[in-house]
Design a protein around this motif. Structure first.
Motif, PDB file in Angstrom:
ATOM      1  N   THR A  20       0.824  -1.206   0.000  1.00 55.78           N
ATOM      2  CA  THR A  20       0.000   0.000   0.000  1.00 55.78           C
ATOM      3  C   THR A  20       0.862   1.262   0.000  1.00 55.78           C
ATOM      4  OG1 THR A  20      -0.259  -0.061   2.411  1.00 55.78           O
ATOM      5  CG2 THR A  20      -1.998  -1.056   1.079  1.00 55.78           C
ATOM      6  N   ARG A  25      -0.988   4.646  -1.319  1.00 55.38           N
ATOM      7  CA  ARG A  25      -2.205   4.656  -0.486  1.00 55.38           C
ATOM      8  C   ARG A  25      -1.800   4.876   0.976  1.00 55.38           C
ATOM      9  NH1 ARG A  25      -5.963   5.067  -4.363  1.00 55.38           N
ATOM     10  NH2 ARG A  25      -5.835   3.371  -5.845  1.00 55.38           N
ATOM     11  N   ASP A  26      -1.357   6.087   1.269  1.00 47.06           N
ATOM     12  CA  ASP A  26      -0.763   6.373   2.568  1.00 47.06           C
ATOM     13  C   ASP A  26      -1.728   6.211   3.735  1.00 47.06           C
ATOM     14  OD1 ASP A  26       1.608   6.953   1.278  1.00 47.06           O
ATOM     15  OD2 ASP A  26       1.129   9.073   1.085  1.00 47.06           O
ATOM     16  N   MET A  27      -2.978   6.589   3.561  1.00 54.85           N
ATOM     17  CA  MET A  27      -3.924   6.508   4.679  1.00 54.85           C
ATOM     18  C   MET A  27      -4.225   5.054   5.037  1.00 54.85           C
ATOM     19  SD  MET A  27      -4.901   8.884   6.448  1.00 54.85           S
ATOM     20  CE  MET A  27      -5.700   8.730   7.994  1.00 54.85           C
ATOM     21  N   ILE A  28      -4.402   4.218   4.035  1.00 51.26           N
ATOM     22  CA  ILE A  28      -4.626   2.793   4.297  1.00 51.26           C
ATOM     23  C   ILE A  28      -3.405   2.200   4.995  1.00 51.26           C
ATOM     24  CG2 ILE A  28      -4.999   0.535   3.230  1.00 51.26           C
ATOM     25  CD1 ILE A  28      -6.555   1.988   1.016  1.00 51.26           C
ATOM     26  N   MET A  30      -1.326   3.746   6.941  1.00 48.52           N
ATOM     27  CA  MET A  30      -1.312   4.202   8.336  1.00 48.52           C
ATOM     28  C   MET A  30      -2.277   3.395   9.200  1.00 48.52           C
ATOM     29  SD  MET A  30       0.929   6.526   8.821  1.00 48.52           S
ATOM     30  CE  MET A  30       0.411   7.388  10.277  1.00 48.52           C
ATOM     31  N   TYR A  31      -3.461   3.116   8.660  1.00 47.84           N
ATOM     32  CA  TYR A  31      -4.414   2.284   9.403  1.00 47.84           C
ATOM     33  C   TYR A  31      -3.842   0.889   9.646  1.00 47.84           C
ATOM     34  CZ  TYR A  31      -8.213   5.654   8.875  1.00 47.84           C
ATOM     35  OH  TYR A  31      -9.010   6.761   8.939  1.00 47.84           O
TER      36      TYR A  31
END
Length: 51
Positions: A20, A25-28, A30-31
């Motif tokens: 990712t 897809r940085d936000m994914i 981080m999650y």
């Protein structure tokens, strides 16, 4: 980590995290990182008090 299943789970989780990041897809990512870190900490605490 004592369980082979958990070790493989975290290996796959962090491989998906790396994919990712490469895809942007940085936000994914981080999650996934937050979930992985929390699960590792929770398992460590559980193992500490289990004995």
């Amino acid at each position: 980590m004592q369980s082979k299943v958990l070790a493989w789970f975290f290996l796959i989780l962090y491989a998906v995290l790396l994919i990712t990041l490469v895809m942007g897809r940085d936000m994914i990512a981080m999650y996934l990182m937050g979930i992985g870190m929390f699960l590792e900490a929770a398992i460590a605490v559980w193992a500490l008090y289990r004995k």
